[in-house]
Design a protein around this motif. Structure first.
Motif, PDB file in Angstrom:
ATOM      1  N   CYS A   1      15.152  21.211  55.054  1.00 43.61           N
ATOM      2  CA  CYS A   1      14.385  22.429  54.761  1.00 43.61           C
ATOM      3  C   CYS A   1      15.163  23.388  53.859  1.00 43.61           C
ATOM      4  N   PRO A   2      14.460  24.166  53.053  1.00 42.96           N
ATOM      5  CA  PRO A   2      15.137  25.153  52.202  1.00 42.96           C
ATOM      6  C   PRO A   2      15.481  26.429  52.966  1.00 42.96           C
ATOM      7  N   GLN A   3      16.586  27.042  52.575  1.00 45.61           N
ATOM      8  CA  GLN A   3      17.032  28.287  53.184  1.00 45.61           C
ATOM      9  C   GLN A   3      17.227  29.333  52.097  1.00 45.61           C
ATOM     10  N   PHE A   4      16.802  30.548  52.394  1.00 48.02           N
ATOM     11  CA  PHE A   4      17.008  31.679  51.497  1.00 48.02           C
ATOM     12  C   PHE A   4      18.333  32.353  51.856  1.00 48.02           C
TER      13      PHE A   4
ATOM     14  N   SER B   1      12.099  42.100  42.907  1.00 44.67           N
ATOM     15  CA  SER B   1      11.461  40.836  43.299  1.00 44.67           C
ATOM     16  C   SER B   1      10.473  41.079  44.430  1.00 44.67           C
ATOM     17  N   SER B   2       9.564  40.145  44.621  1.00 43.43           N
ATOM     18  CA  SER B   2       8.572  40.274  45.680  1.00 43.43           C
ATOM     19  C   SER B   2       9.176  39.894  47.027  1.00 43.43           C
ATOM     20  N   LYS B   3       8.478  40.261  48.106  1.00 44.29           N
ATOM     21  CA  LYS B   3       8.955  39.933  49.438  1.00 44.29           C
ATOM     22  C   LYS B   3       8.917  38.427  49.668  1.00 44.29           C
ATOM     23  N   CYS B   4       9.838  37.948  50.470  1.00 44.45           N
ATOM     24  CA  CYS B   4       9.842  36.540  50.825  1.00 44.45           C
ATOM     25  C   CYS B   4       8.565  36.223  51.604  1.00 44.45           C
ATOM     26  N   PRO B   5       7.910  35.100  51.338  1.00 47.74           N
ATOM     27  CA  PRO B   5       6.647  34.789  52.019  1.00 47.74           C
ATOM     28  C   PRO B   5       6.805  34.319  53.457  1.00 47.74           C
TER      29      PRO B   5
ATOM     30  N   ASN C   1      16.736  33.840  39.430  1.00 46.26           N
ATOM     31  CA  ASN C   1      16.905  34.676  40.602  1.00 46.26           C
ATOM     32  C   ASN C   1      17.850  33.990  41.598  1.00 46.26           C
ATOM     33  N   ILE C   2      18.781  34.751  42.149  1.00 50.50           N
ATOM     34  CA  ILE C   2      19.768  34.196  43.073  1.00 50.50           C
ATOM     35  C   ILE C   2      19.109  33.686  44.350  1.00 50.50           C
ATOM     36  N   ALA C   3      17.885  34.133  44.652  1.00 50.64           N
ATOM     37  CA  ALA C   3      17.176  33.666  45.847  1.00 50.64           C
ATOM     38  C   ALA C   3      16.484  32.327  45.613  1.00 50.64           C
ATOM     39  N   ASP C   4      16.454  31.845  44.355  1.00 50.69           N
ATOM     40  CA  ASP C   4      15.842  30.556  44.050  1.00 50.69           C
ATOM     41  C   ASP C   4      16.774  29.408  44.443  1.00 50.69           C
ATOM     42  N   GLN C   5      16.228  28.201  44.427  1.00 52.28           N
ATOM     43  CA  GLN C   5      17.047  27.012  44.613  1.00 52.28           C
ATOM     44  C   GLN C   5      17.760  26.731  43.291  1.00 52.28           C
ATOM     45  N   LEU C   6      19.074  26.852  43.266  1.00 55.76           N
ATOM     46  CA  LEU C   6      19.865  26.707  42.050  1.00 55.76           C
ATOM     47  C   LEU C   6      20.890  25.589  42.217  1.00 55.76           C
ATOM     48  N   PRO C   7      21.435  25.100  41.101  1.00 56.01           N
ATOM     49  CA  PRO C   7      22.538  24.142  41.220  1.00 56.01           C
ATOM     50  C   PRO C   7      23.725  24.775  41.932  1.00 56.01           C
ATOM     51  N   LEU C   8      24.502  23.952  42.612  1.00 57.66           N
ATOM     52  CA  LEU C   8      25.645  24.451  43.359  1.00 57.66           C
ATOM     53  C   LEU C   8      26.607  25.222  42.468  1.00 57.66           C
TER      54      LEU C   8
END
Length: 306
Positions: A215-218, A56-60, A4-11
């Motif tokens: 921190c992670p960002q969506f 996909s589900s809503k962001c928490p 999913n593109i909203a996940d933390q992925l490699p650059l």
């Protein structure tokens, strides 16, 4: 199966799938059930829980959407102001501590003019070259309305204060800009950013700023759209997790009111600065507000160096 593109992925994945990142940001802006939290002086601040991809589900964690409409600014002025994320953070966020453009991956803020033809003596060849040059110029003009005409990509980080005794936060992300059209065919500029797996980036990523928590960002960013009345609507959409000792409930509930006020104040400053820069750009030919990769810039007031 791609993640999913909203996940933390490699650059590298984000660079290959940058179109999907813009789609995810567009979906968040257009399809989230935003609830208006404040409307004042032409600025609307809303919050909600975005969905970034189909099914996909809503962001928490709660996201925020800020929107306003302006005359006498251009899409290029918006792109220049927002495109590297750092300039916006430096000039609009009173809680900012530092920013850094770590690596510029691709920087072509304006379409380059076709190269001049080499001088030749043969008249027939010259005529052919004149024709080719005219065609190239025509293609360049058409490309100014195409998504390929603005393709900035960089790895950047921005950092901010949180209320004491909480640690300051840093956001490391991939940022990219494009010219495109919205669902109604109107020209627009989009700036999208997302955090990534830095250990797989291929870029020399520094550790977090001292006394900061990364921190992670969506999928987040801005969109500027040229409306039928020739005004420009400017939108800002942000979703991130503060992590550390701040859980989802605390961020969504305890920090909610503070976020609404902070986003409103930030947008007032941002639009004032954008208007000033747009006016200056209209009076003179200048280059976009681009910082090169290099050492961090620290706020003289509110810096962690204080």
């Amino acid at each position: 199966m791609s993640r999913n593109i909203a996940d933390q992925l490699p650059l590298a994945d984000f660079r290959k799938r940058r179109g999907e990142l813009f789609e995810a940001l567009t979906r968040a802006m257009d399809e989230t059930a935003w609830k208006r939290r404040r409307k004042q002086c032409g600025i609307t601040v809303s919050s909600g829980f975005p969905t970034f991809t189909d099914g996909s589900s809503k962001c928490p964690v709660e996201g925020f959407h800020i929107i306003s409409e302006h005359a006498n600014i251009s899409l290029d002025a918006c792109a220049s102001y927002f495109h590297d994320a750092c300039h916006f953070a430096d000039t609009a966020n009173a809680m900012g501590t530092a920013s850094q453009i770590i690596s510029v991956l691709h920087d072509r803020p304006q379409l380059e003019a076709p190269e001049a033809p080499l001088p030749v003596e043969d008249e027939q060849v010259n005529n052919l070259k004149d024709t080719a040059q005219n065609e190239a110029a025509s293609q360049a003009m058409n490309a100014n309305n195409d998504s390929s005409a603005f393709q900035y990509e960089a790895v950047v980080r921005t950092a901010f204060h949180l209320p004491k005794p909480l640690a300051k936060r840093e956001f490391l992300h991939y940022v990219t800009t494009t010219k495109t059209h919205d669902s109604k065919g109107r020209p627009c500029v989009m700036i999208a950013y997302h955090s990534f797996l830095d250990q797989e980036s291929g870029v020399d990523i520094p550790p977090a700023f001292p006394k900061h928590l990364r921190c992670p960002q969506f999928p987040s960013g801005q969109r500027a759209t040229l409306l039928e009345n020739e005004n420009v609507r400017v939108e800002h959409c942000m979703t991130y997790a503060l992590v550390g000792s701040i859980g989802k409930w605390t961020q969504n509930v305890v920090f909610h009111r503070g976020h609404v006020g902070a986003y409103y104040d930030e947008w007032v400053r941002a639009m004032e600065r954008l208007a000033n820069e747009a006016e200056a750009a209209a009076l003179a030919v200048n280059t976009p507000n681009t910082r090169v990769a290099g050492e961090p810039m620290y706020k003289t007031v509110g810096s962690y160096k204080e």
